[in-house]
Design a protein around this motif. Structure first.
Motif, PDB file in Angstrom:
ATOM      1  N   THR A  47       0.837  -1.027  -0.208  1.00 47.55           N
ATOM      2  CA  THR A  47       0.087  -0.161  -0.037  1.00 47.55           C
ATOM      3  C   THR A  47       0.876   1.295  -0.189  1.00 47.55           C
ATOM      4  O   THR A  47       1.991   1.241   0.390  1.00 47.55           O
ATOM      5  N   SER A  48       0.132   2.503  -0.498  1.00 47.25           N
ATOM      6  CA  SER A  48       1.017   3.606  -0.382  1.00 47.25           C
ATOM      7  C   SER A  48      -0.134   4.527  -0.319  1.00 47.25           C
ATOM      8  O   SER A  48      -1.275   4.525  -0.913  1.00 47.25           O
ATOM      9  N   PHE A  49       0.207   6.048   0.207  1.00 47.06           N
ATOM     10  CA  PHE A  49      -0.828   6.902   0.371  1.00 47.06           C
ATOM     11  C   PHE A  49       0.035   8.179   0.941  1.00 47.06           C
ATOM     12  O   PHE A  49       1.117   8.027   1.261  1.00 47.06           O
ATOM     13  N   VAL A  50      -0.523   9.241   0.452  1.00 54.61           N
ATOM     14  CA  VAL A  50       0.062  10.576   0.939  1.00 54.61           C
ATOM     15  C   VAL A  50      -0.539  11.166   2.207  1.00 54.61           C
ATOM     16  O   VAL A  50      -1.631  11.397   2.329  1.00 54.61           O
ATOM     17  N   PHE A  51       0.287  11.582   3.072  1.00 51.62           N
ATOM     18  CA  PHE A  51      -0.481  12.323   4.404  1.00 51.62           C
ATOM     19  C   PHE A  51       0.566  13.327   4.665  1.00 51.62           C
ATOM     20  O   PHE A  51       1.646  13.204   5.099  1.00 51.62           O
ATOM     21  N   ARG A  52      -0.034  14.647   4.702  1.00 49.84           N
ATOM     22  CA  ARG A  52       0.701  15.947   5.088  1.00 49.84           C
ATOM     23  C   ARG A  52       1.789  16.006   4.259  1.00 49.84           C
ATOM     24  O   ARG A  52       2.941  16.212   4.952  1.00 49.84           O
ATOM     25  N   ASP A  53       1.785  15.765   2.944  1.00 49.02           N
ATOM     26  CA  ASP A  53       2.889  16.032   1.866  1.00 49.02           C
ATOM     27  C   ASP A  53       3.877  15.029   2.304  1.00 49.02           C
ATOM     28  O   ASP A  53       4.943  15.253   1.482  1.00 49.02           O
ATOM     29  N   ARG A  54       3.774  14.010   2.827  1.00 50.29           N
ATOM     30  CA  ARG A  54       4.792  12.981   2.765  1.00 50.29           C
ATOM     31  C   ARG A  54       4.363  11.527   2.355  1.00 50.29           C
ATOM     32  O   ARG A  54       3.092  11.188   2.618  1.00 50.29           O
ATOM     33  N   THR A  55       4.879  10.763   1.429  1.00 50.20           N
ATOM     34  CA  THR A  55       4.226   9.522   1.015  1.00 50.20           C
ATOM     35  C   THR A  55       4.774   8.460   1.900  1.00 50.20           C
ATOM     36  O   THR A  55       6.039   8.269   2.273  1.00 50.20           O
TER      37      THR A  55
END
Length: 247
Positions: A47-55
């Motif tokens: 899985t991958s996602f972006v949270f507060r401009d961090r991947t």
């Protein structure tokens, strides 16, 4: 008299068999919650996602989960990698030395974001202790309330934190969670899930993140505080650009 007692016991046994949902344990609830949220897909999908401009990336390498975080600082790409108990930091493609105290801090930060994004999957980890506290009403709706603590061995640096989860009685999805923590002076947080979506079979949610307006409350009472308007909204925890791929 003996025949009467035997008949009474048989009726009681059959009544219990007819209502299995009334005898759910904390483990039963968590198992059902994991199943409806993704089940075995957690174990064999990256899985991958972006949270507060961090991947944030979760990869399976040689059968083990490797957690990563990448972000830009000026013209440099920083990649943090947590592999079991090991932590490494790369600047662009070069491995750099990180003091032990900072390595623990960075590793905990990476692990925390991944942990919350994958809930309720982590609730069956070996170091987790689960206790069903019964049912509780939050804003007029009744949920199963489960307390979670951790063994010191395998429970991480924050093993002494206490978590509480509220599971929907029909779907078994975790709709609220709270935790008390001790680092940085300690405190409590309460999270309300929203924006549910499934990506290739795995459930993701965003959270409204609250804290008590007054200090000193018991973490087990925080659901009542939310219902009575005694929490304040701190932030929203939103995941974007989510991808899920089979290993």
């Amino acid at each position: 008299m003996n025949r009467y007692v035997a008949a009474l016991l048989l009726v009681t046994f059959l009544a219990c068999k007819e209502k299995p949902e009334n005898n759910l344990t904390a483990q039963d609830i968590v198992d059902k919650s994991i199943a409806v949220s993704g089940g075995g897909l957690y174990a064999d999908h990256n899985t991958s996602f972006v949270f507060r401009d961090r991947t944030y990336l979760s990869d399976i390498v040689e059968g083990k989960k490797v957690l990563k975080r990448t972000f830009q600082l000026d013209s440099v790409t920083i990649t943090d990698v947590k592999n079991g108990n090991d932590f490494e930091r790369f600047l662009n493609d070069s491995l750099v030395a990180v003091p032990d105290t900072m390595a623990v801090k960075y590793a905990n930060s990476v692990n925390s974001v991944h942990y919350f994004s994958r809930l309720p999957y982590g609730l069956n980890d070996a170091a987790v202790n689960k206790e069903l506290l019964g049912e509780e009403s939050i804003v007029g709706e009744t949920f199963y309330k489960v307390k979670v603590t951790f063994d010191q061995n395998g429970g991480g640096d924050d093993y002494d934190d206490t978590y509480v989860y509220w599971f929907d009685k029909e779907t078994f999805k975790p709709e609220y969670l709270a935790y008390g923590f001790h680092v940085n002076g300690g405190g409590q947080r309460f999270r309300k899930a929203y924006n549910e979506r499934y990506v290739n079979g795995i459930r993701f949610v965003d959270y409204e993140n609250y804290k008590p307006k007054k200090e000193g409350s018991d973490i087990l009472d925080i659901g009542k505080l939310f219902s009575s308007g005694e929490l304040e909204l701190l932030s929203k925890i939103e995941l974007t650009d989510i991808t899920v791929e089979k290993d």
